[in-house]
Design an enzyme around this catalytic site. Sequence first.
Site, short mmCIF file in Angstrom:
data_model
loop_
_atom_site.label_atom_id
_atom_site.label_comp_id
_atom_site.label_asym_id
_atom_site.label_seq_id
_atom_site.Cartn_x
_atom_site.Cartn_y
_atom_site.Cartn_z
N LYS A 199 0.82 -1.21 0.00
CA LYS A 199 0.00 0.00 0.00
C LYS A 199 0.86 1.27 0.00
O LYS A 199 2.07 1.21 0.09
CB LYS A 199 -0.95 -0.03 1.20
CG LYS A 199 -1.98 -1.15 1.12
CD LYS A 199 -2.90 -1.02 -0.08
CE LYS A 199 -4.10 -1.94 -0.05
NZ LYS A 199 -3.82 -3.37 -0.25
C1 LIG Z 1 -9.95 -2.56 -1.68
C2 LIG Z 1 -9.29 -3.28 -0.54
N1 LIG Z 1 -9.92 -3.34 0.64
C3 LIG Z 1 -9.38 -3.95 1.70
C4 LIG Z 1 -8.15 -4.56 1.63
C5 LIG Z 1 -7.63 -5.27 2.83
O1 LIG Z 1 -6.55 -4.63 3.42
P1 LIG Z 1 -5.73 -5.38 4.57
O2 LIG Z 1 -4.80 -6.33 3.88
O3 LIG Z 1 -5.00 -4.28 5.27
O4 LIG Z 1 -6.70 -6.07 5.43
C6 LIG Z 1 -7.44 -4.51 0.43
C7 LIG Z 1 -6.12 -5.17 0.37
O5 LIG Z 1 -5.50 -5.38 -0.62
C8 LIG Z 1 -8.02 -3.88 -0.69
O6 LIG Z 1 -7.39 -3.83 -1.87
#
Ligand SMILES: Cc1ncc(COP(=O)(O)O)c(C=O)c1O
Length: 401
Positions: A199
């Site tokens: 990210k």
């Molecule tokens: C659109 C979206 N929402 C949520 C997430 C989840 O993030 P995390 O890995 O921090 O839980 C991601 C992860 O790639 C994502 O692309």
Amino acid sequence: MKSELAERDQAQVLVGRPSYLPFALPDIDGAELEAIRSALESGWITTGPKTREFEKRFAEIVGARYAVAVNSCTAAMHIALEAIGLQRGQEVITTPYTFAATAEVIRYFDAKPVFVDVDPVTLNMDAHLIEKAITPKTSAIIVVHMAGFPADLDAIRAVAERHGLPVIEDAAHAFPAKYKGRMIGSVSQITCFSFYATKTITTGEGGMICTDNESWAERFRIMSLHGISKDAYKRYTAEGSWFYEIIAPGFKYNMTDIAASMGLVQLTKADRMLRRRVEIAREYRRAFSGMPELQVPHDDPSVQHAWHLYMLRLNLERLRISRAEFIEELKARNIGVSVHFIPLHTHPYYTTKYGYVPSDFPVAYGEYLREVSLPIYSRMSDEDVADVIAAVTDIVRAGRV
Ligand SMILES: Cc1ncc(COP(=O)(O)O)c(C=O)c1O
């Protein structure tokens, strides 16, 4: 066609990039290492002063009254839905064009994700379709800012307000991003961020949940640490005591001070990293926007795009190669690429559970079939960017009809 390109690959390998360009890389240097070392040496390695400092700083930057650090965006969205009181059998409206996490958190409650199709230009949820999807069981709307391009929050809020629904933003891609001059994190009732490895800022794994609502913020804090009414940090310091109460069956979603130390350093770099991604996006646009075989991502002066992803789309009717071949050709030229996203309604879990077919959300499905994400991250050198442009240009020239 294939062999012509394969022959060209040979030549490309000889004159082109000698080493593989990863699709994504974190921007980490001695500053993060030093911060992590000092957290380790402090003796307090789980949730503590560094996590509180990270929350405070993050809240200031995005303009939210409260920010609660957790260990993922998935965790953030889970406790967001818990705080709004989502119940079994209820519905939450969201987009099928997203990662697993956005809808799985709805399923945690045995509630139903109700998908609405996306806008073909932005790939964000089409605000015009939301109202038709609302039923007496609808409890919330989860909005995703695809690639870091803010969704149409004014239109979404207007519908939500008409029906008394909270808006939760899945801003996993959208830090730092602005919608009409306002930082994402300060616009809707609840905003959830991700600090996953790929990210725009990272803590390895991590997330943040922002709100202006004090009682929700308190609930997030409690539910992210076992439903305990006082956090562990306070319990073990001079200001705390041994006493605590469990008021709900909470979760173990707290962020560590090791991760928060890294996050604090990443925050100081966020603007610089964004500027570099903006530059790369501009270079790609300059190179690709004149090619009718390609569609470059939408941008708009009314928003600040976070450019977490560079989502190129292929005009396949103008190419003799498929999307899969296009990706293979990029890989053969040592360029790491990816595809975002395989729409949720086409995955076995959702087709089996709800009987969806791909054409139920035709825009999401159709755009997915022609999408290829190119590398875009601050550690890319000018040469790396030029290599991506050369590779894409070469493949398009050889593959055009
Ligand atoms: C659109 C979206 N929402 C949520 C997430 C989840 O993030 P995390 O890995 O921090 O839980 C991601 C992860 O790639 C994502 O692309």
